[in-house]
Design a protein around this motif. Structure first.
Motif, PDB file in Angstrom:
ATOM      1  N   UNK A 173       0.834  -1.202   0.000  1.00 52.63           N
ATOM      2  CA  UNK A 173       0.000   0.000   0.000  1.00 52.63           C
ATOM      3  C   UNK A 173       0.871   1.255   0.000  1.00 52.63           C
ATOM      4  N   UNK A 174       1.946   1.218   0.761  1.00 58.89           N
ATOM      5  CA  UNK A 174       2.853   2.359   0.802  1.00 58.89           C
ATOM      6  C   UNK A 174       3.464   2.612  -0.569  1.00 58.89           C
ATOM      7  N   UNK A 175       3.879   1.548  -1.243  1.00 53.21           N
ATOM      8  CA  UNK A 175       4.494   1.699  -2.563  1.00 53.21           C
ATOM      9  C   UNK A 175       3.486   2.213  -3.589  1.00 53.21           C
ATOM     10  N   UNK A 176       2.268   1.711  -3.512  1.00 51.23           N
ATOM     11  CA  UNK A 176       1.219   2.204  -4.405  1.00 51.23           C
ATOM     12  C   UNK A 176       1.015   3.709  -4.212  1.00 51.23           C
ATOM     13  N   UNK A 177       0.996   4.126  -2.951  1.00 50.60           N
ATOM     14  CA  UNK A 177       0.820   5.543  -2.649  1.00 50.60           C
ATOM     15  C   UNK A 177       2.036   6.349  -3.089  1.00 50.60           C
ATOM     16  N   UNK A 178       3.213   5.805  -2.840  1.00 47.16           N
ATOM     17  CA  UNK A 178       4.430   6.489  -3.241  1.00 47.16           C
ATOM     18  C   UNK A 178       4.532   6.677  -4.743  1.00 47.16           C
ATOM     19  N   UNK A 179       4.114   5.669  -5.496  1.00 52.99           N
ATOM     20  CA  UNK A 179       4.151   5.788  -6.958  1.00 52.99           C
ATOM     21  C   UNK A 179       3.209   6.898  -7.441  1.00 52.99           C
ATOM     22  N   UNK A 180       2.096   7.059  -6.741  1.00 52.90           N
ATOM     23  CA  UNK A 180       1.177   8.155  -7.098  1.00 52.90           C
ATOM     24  C   UNK A 180       1.840   9.496  -6.866  1.00 52.90           C
ATOM     25  N   UNK A 181       2.577   9.611  -5.770  1.00 54.12           N
ATOM     26  CA  UNK A 181       3.290  10.856  -5.500  1.00 54.12           C
ATOM     27  C   UNK A 181       4.347  11.121  -6.565  1.00 54.12           C
ATOM     28  N   UNK A 182       5.060  10.087  -6.962  1.00 49.92           N
ATOM     29  CA  UNK A 182       6.084  10.249  -7.989  1.00 49.92           C
ATOM     30  C   UNK A 182       5.465  10.679  -9.313  1.00 49.92           C
ATOM     31  N   UNK A 183       4.322  10.109  -9.635  1.00 49.94           N
ATOM     32  CA  UNK A 183       3.638  10.461 -10.885  1.00 49.94           C
ATOM     33  C   UNK A 183       3.188  11.918 -10.881  1.00 49.94           C
ATOM     34  N   UNK A 184       3.030  12.482  -9.682  1.00 50.38           N
ATOM     35  CA  UNK A 184       2.619  13.881  -9.555  1.00 50.38           C
ATOM     36  C   UNK A 184       3.820  14.820  -9.468  1.00 50.38           C
ATOM     37  N   UNK A 185       5.024  14.262  -9.625  1.00 50.39           N
ATOM     38  CA  UNK A 185       6.221  15.095  -9.614  1.00 50.39           C
ATOM     39  C   UNK A 185       6.853  15.279  -8.254  1.00 50.39           C
ATOM     40  N   UNK A 186       6.446  14.462  -7.276  1.00 56.27           N
ATOM     41  CA  UNK A 186       6.983  14.588  -5.920  1.00 56.27           C
ATOM     42  C   UNK A 186       8.194  13.666  -5.735  1.00 56.27           C
ATOM     43  N   UNK A 187       9.199  13.824  -6.596  1.00 60.89           N
ATOM     44  CA  UNK A 187      10.347  12.904  -6.578  1.00 60.89           C
ATOM     45  C   UNK A 187      11.482  13.475  -5.737  1.00 60.89           C
ATOM     46  N   UNK A 188      11.211  13.791  -4.472  1.00 59.76           N
ATOM     47  CA  UNK A 188      12.282  14.295  -3.626  1.00 59.76           C
ATOM     48  C   UNK A 188      13.145  13.127  -3.150  1.00 59.76           C
ATOM     49  N   UNK A 189      14.421  13.372  -2.835  1.00 61.57           N
ATOM     50  CA  UNK A 189      15.329  12.275  -2.487  1.00 61.57           C
ATOM     51  C   UNK A 189      14.853  11.416  -1.323  1.00 61.57           C
ATOM     52  N   UNK A 190      14.243  12.037  -0.306  1.00 64.80           N
ATOM     53  CA  UNK A 190      13.801  11.259   0.858  1.00 64.80           C
ATOM     54  C   UNK A 190      12.746  10.231   0.461  1.00 64.80           C
ATOM     55  N   UNK A 191      11.752  10.647  -0.311  1.00 59.21           N
ATOM     56  CA  UNK A 191      10.715   9.721  -0.761  1.00 59.21           C
ATOM     57  C   UNK A 191      11.326   8.609  -1.609  1.00 59.21           C
ATOM     58  N   UNK A 192      12.214   8.964  -2.527  1.00 56.73           N
ATOM     59  CA  UNK A 192      12.831   7.962  -3.403  1.00 56.73           C
ATOM     60  C   UNK A 192      13.638   6.942  -2.602  1.00 56.73           C
ATOM     61  N   UNK A 193      14.409   7.432  -1.641  1.00 59.30           N
ATOM     62  CA  UNK A 193      15.222   6.521  -0.822  1.00 59.30           C
ATOM     63  C   UNK A 193      14.340   5.572  -0.033  1.00 59.30           C
ATOM     64  N   UNK A 194      13.266   6.074   0.537  1.00 57.81           N
ATOM     65  CA  UNK A 194      12.362   5.220   1.313  1.00 57.81           C
ATOM     66  C   UNK A 194      11.707   4.168   0.412  1.00 57.81           C
ATOM     67  N   UNK A 195      11.383   4.556  -0.815  1.00 53.03           N
ATOM     68  CA  UNK A 195      10.767   3.599  -1.730  1.00 53.03           C
ATOM     69  C   UNK A 195      11.767   2.552  -2.194  1.00 53.03           C
ATOM     70  N   UNK A 196      13.026   2.953  -2.361  1.00 56.72           N
ATOM     71  CA  UNK A 196      14.077   1.972  -2.671  1.00 56.72           C
ATOM     72  C   UNK A 196      14.117   0.900  -1.582  1.00 56.72           C
TER      73      UNK A 196
END
Length: 250
Positions: free
Chosen positions: A115-138
């Motif tokens: 669920x977290x990854x699904x939500x995170x991908x939505x944020x990325x699709x909206x341009x919210x690709x900050x390093x902290x979010x990306x690292x957590x998703x990695x």
């Protein structure tokens, strides 16, 4: 007189009922939320929760009561209930970055990784690709065992954070393990650009070439590394294995 008084009372009731009937569901929900806040001020937590529930029963598509109750659940550390509220908020307002961000953190912390990854991908699709979010998703993709998505997000993180050569080499190794040799080659070449004198990146490039059956290019690199470090048994082993591979090719 009694009849007149009775008629006046009936008229008042009718007027009051009509005024209530004219209120929209949202206005009625707001009224229930006011009662909920008053109950909270008086320390009646459970009764306040019921009033918030009444509010979104009256106006099920109105975000305000879900948001207030969600924040209350966060304050009370009732994270399971908070997840329910913010999931509903995201359903009602899928483009709201604040709701998505809170839901991502909640589901991540509650080990609801998918669920977290699904939500995170939505944020990325909206341009919210900050390093902290990306690292957590990695880290989450590593946790759930999805190396291709892990490598994809590693690259995005590396670009956003200006990662060092070692991190790019790690990306290359991750791609190579999944037989994505072209992506592995691109990643290790970034590592070499950042640190051209480091032999381990050259070694990795040679192994990638070998996996692509570019045996001559791989041999050139391994031989150069062997000449520069004649005592390095690892390079000699790589070169010997390459000769075996070349013999199989012949």
């Amino acid at each position: 007189m009694k009849t007149l008084a009775r008629l006046s009372l009936i008229l008042c009731v009718l007027l009051f009922t009509g005024a209530w009937a004219q209120e929209s569901p949202q206005q009625q929900a707001d009224a229930e939320m006011v009662k909920a806040r008053e109950l909270l001020e008086q320390g009646h937590y459970d009764s306040a929760v019921v009033k918030y529930q009444d509010a979104f029963k009256i106006a099920p598509n109105y975000p305000a009561p879900y948001e207030e109750l969600g924040k209350l659940m966060l304050e009370k550390k009732n994270f399971a209930y908070a997840i329910q509220m913010y999931s509903k908020l995201v359903e009602l307002r899928p483009q709201n970055k604040d709701y998505l961000t809170v839901l991502f953190s909640l589901t991540e912390g509650y080990n609801m990784f998918d669920k977290a990854l699904e939500t995170g991908e939505k944020l990325l699709a909206m341009g919210e690709a900050d390093p902290d979010l990306l690292k957590r998703m990695v880290d989450l993709y590593r946790e759930v065992g999805k190396p291709l998505d892990q490598a994809r997000l590693m690259e995005a993180y590396a670009v956003e954070s200006n990662a060092d050569a070692d991190y790019w080499a790690e990306i290359a190794s991750t791609w190579l393990e999944q037989s994505k040799t072209t992506k592995a080659e691109d990643a290790v070449k970034v590592a070499i650009e950042k640190d051209p004198d480091n032999p381990k990146y050259q070694n990795l490039l040679a192994r990638i070439y070998a996996s692509q059956d570019r045996l001559g290019e791989a041999e050139d690199i391994f031989q150069k590394l062997s000449d520069e470090s004649p005592e390095d048994q690892g390079v000699k082993d790589e070169l010997a294995q390459l000769y075996v591979q070349q013999g199989d090719a012949y």
